[in-house]
Design an enzyme around this catalytic site. Structure first.
Site, short mmCIF file in Angstrom:
data_model
loop_
_atom_site.label_atom_id
_atom_site.label_comp_id
_atom_site.label_asym_id
_atom_site.label_seq_id
_atom_site.Cartn_x
_atom_site.Cartn_y
_atom_site.Cartn_z
N LYS A 123 0.82 -1.21 0.00
CA LYS A 123 0.00 0.00 0.00
C LYS A 123 0.86 1.27 0.00
O LYS A 123 0.44 2.29 -0.52
CB LYS A 123 -0.91 0.03 1.23
CG LYS A 123 -1.83 -1.15 1.41
CD LYS A 123 -3.03 -1.09 0.50
CE LYS A 123 -4.17 -1.98 0.95
NZ LYS A 123 -3.86 -3.42 1.01
C1 LIG Z 1 -4.52 -4.51 0.64
C2 LIG Z 1 -3.79 -5.76 0.58
C3 LIG Z 1 -4.05 -6.72 -0.41
C4 LIG Z 1 -5.17 -6.58 -1.38
O1 LIG Z 1 -5.06 -5.53 -2.28
P1 LIG Z 1 -6.36 -5.01 -3.01
O2 LIG Z 1 -5.87 -3.96 -3.91
O3 LIG Z 1 -7.27 -4.50 -1.94
O4 LIG Z 1 -6.97 -6.17 -3.71
C5 LIG Z 1 -3.26 -7.86 -0.44
N1 LIG Z 1 -2.28 -8.06 0.46
C6 LIG Z 1 -2.01 -7.18 1.42
C7 LIG Z 1 -0.91 -7.48 2.38
C8 LIG Z 1 -2.73 -5.99 1.51
O5 LIG Z 1 -2.44 -5.12 2.48
#
Ligand SMILES: *Cc1c(COP(=O)(O)O)cnc(C)c1O
Length: 525
Positions: A123
């Site tokens: 993120k």
């Molecule tokens: C947010 C997240 C995801 C999923 O990503 P999306 O874009 O919401 O599908 C997968 N793995 C981790 C560790 C995350 O923090």
């Protein structure tokens, strides 16, 4: 380039407005009016670029230079990636060696570590940029051109664990933003909680909510209500940087290009595993579908992606939609891969919109069906065919998640976090149905140190300190020496409390600001 709503009943807006609005006023998501395409020559030209420079090229396709100059964009991207372990590379692509137990050699499986940012989850990559861009737009507005707009915004984030920390850590550095992180108390890992509650910037507010009936999705509902409450919005100016924000999706397109180009380089003893133009597979642990949607868009832009594996846990709305043609909600199941425990994968609306040939009419109809009928939205066969050309879904159980972490450590000496394990396991299950010998990039979305209890269970290690060194990270050890600051309430009280709390903080900000202005003007007491 302008941005339109997937539901088709809001006016087209500029990139800046799409970013500040989050959702379109009709409740839809913003998408670019048209998608740019790239040629093999573009890819060749981009191959030598650093990650920030590649991001500059790709973002420039979506942001007109009238909105933000190339120089400003370069600076903001530089600032966003400066906090990464390796600001030039940002993403570390490594080869997962084959097993040597006599079974068939693994085809070329690569792990793309997207988690080398300050909060150790993928993120950070897009979040920092979006947050700094918001702050930049607000500074510019403060500078003059539109004095009536709010000088300060409250960024509201409902988080299943990694969005909140990434937003909070970036917003802590911003002058014009407050950050409100709402999380289902007890459903996220302790390191994730600490990452939100130990920041020193007074503009970060972490709120744990007890007894959320649908986990993070319950909090999403409350956030949407806040945005629909015009009276409240007038008092407290809000925005969202949840994965529905177009800026997040846009920046996540970059790592697909980056990984592809690295496979064309010479790495890990392979002399250019593929030639530019050859196809690859990506496997993506999928929750809110922001990451996978970015991959889908990269494919629409003509990046040679054979298929994207949509790796789901027991919350598998997208895999169901791909398999049965029916997009529906089911009750939330708490799993070991909690960041993808998502019942309403919002960004799938963007994917559906693009796959339906940009039909807002279809999206409106499916949205009604999704929310109002038990069967959910019935996707037409043309759209479904287009979806299946690009995406393939797989459901991974908690047991397989643990097994994959264990196996990968034993056989490859590599510690996976639970989400990356879901992606690797999904790829392994689907591999027989994919053309042989296509390289696969498994997107590693978090560092295992963020999920110590799951990793301990997988490796059958009772004592935290006995975890292998690769499952620890100094940034996580540090936050456990700090005093947490947490607001806590029950879901029943949350709606009322949060409005009052945000108003109180906003009122305080306005008072502080006015007293500063008075000083600047030489007035005051
Ligand atoms: C947010 C997240 C995801 C999923 O990503 P999306 O874009 O919401 O599908 C997968 N793995 C981790 C560790 C995350 O923090």
């Amino acid at each position: 380039m302008r941005y339109i709503s997937t539901r088709g009943s809001s006016p087209a807006v500029s990139f800046e407005q799409a970013l500040l609005n989050g959702y379109a006023p009709d409740g839809g998501l913003y998408v670019p009016e048209h998608l740019p395409t790239v040629t093999q020559d573009d890819l060749r030209r981009w191959q030598p670029l650093s990650f920030p420079d590649l991001a500059l090229e790709i973002c420039s396709l979506f942001i007109p230079s009238g909105v933000i100059s190339r120089q400003e964009l370069r600076q903001l991207l530089g600032k966003s990636f400066a906090a990464f372990a390796s600001p030039d590379k940002v993403v570390n692509l490594l080869h997962l060696p084959g097993k040597d137990d006599g079974r068939r050699e693994q085809p070329h499986v690569f792990i793309a570590e997207l988690f080398h940012g300050p909060t150790l989850a993928f993120k950070d990559i897009a979040m920092r940029f979006v947050v700094f861009l918001l702050d930049f737009f607000l500074s510019r507005r403060e500078g003059g051109s539109s004095p009536s707009s709010p000088p300060r915004l409250h960024v509201v984030v409902a988080t299943t664990g990694d969005t909140g920390p990434a937003a909070a850590s970036a917003i802590e550095e911003c002058r014009h933003l407050d950050c409100w992180c709402f999380f289902p108390y007890g459903s996220i890992s302790k390191p994730q909680e600490r990452q939100m509650t130990t920041l020193v910037g007074g503009n970060v507010h972490a709120v744990g909510v007890r007894d959320c009936p649908l986990g993070g999705d319950s909090l999403d509902e409350v956030v949407i209500e806040l945005f629909e409450d015009r009276g409240f919005m007038q008092k407290v100016p809000l925005t969202s940087v949840n994965s529905i924000n177009w800026g997040r999706v846009m920046v996540q397109i970059v790592h697909y290009f980056w990984c592809y180009l690295r496979l064309c380089d010479h790495i890990a003893g392979y002399s250019g595993l593929i030639e530019i133009g050859q196809e690859v597979v990506f496997s993506v642990p999928t929750g809110g579908v922001g990451n996978m949607c970015a991959g889908y868009i990269a494919r629409c832009m003509r990046l040679p992606i054979h298929r994207i594996v949509c790796a789901n846990n027991a919350n598998h709305a997208v895999t169901r939609a791909l398999n049965d043609g029916c997009f529906s909600r089911k009750a939330m199941v708490a799993t070991h891969s909690s960041a993808i425990d998502i019942v309403v994968p919002y960004n799938f609306w963007r994917v559906l919109y693009l796959a339906s040939g940009c039909s807002a009419q279809h999206i409106q109809q499916w949205t009604r069906q999704f929310y109002e009928s038990d069967q959910g939205a019935q996707i037409d066969s043309d759209t479904l065919t287009r979806l299946r050309e690009a995406l393939i879904g797989c459901v991974v159980s908690d047991q397989d998640t643990l097994l994959t972490i264990n196996e990968c450590f034993v056989n490859n000496g590599y510690v996976l976090d639970p989400h990356t394990a879901v992606a690797l396991s999904a790829y392994r299950s689907l591999q027989p149905s994919l053309p042989p010998s296509l390289p696969c990039v498994v997107l590693a979305t978090a560092h295992p140190a963020k999920f110590p209890s799951v990793v301990q269970r997988a490796l059958r290690i009772d004592d935290y300190s006995a975890l292998p060194a690769k499952a620890h990270h100094p940034a996580i050890e540090r936050i456990f020496l700090r005093l947490p600051r947490l607001r806590l309430c029950s879901f029943d009280d949350f709606r009322a409390y949060i409005r009052a709390e945000m108003e109180a903080v906003d009122g305080y900000r306005v008072r502080v600001r006015q007293s500063k202005d008075d000083k600047v003007q030489g007035g005051g007491f």
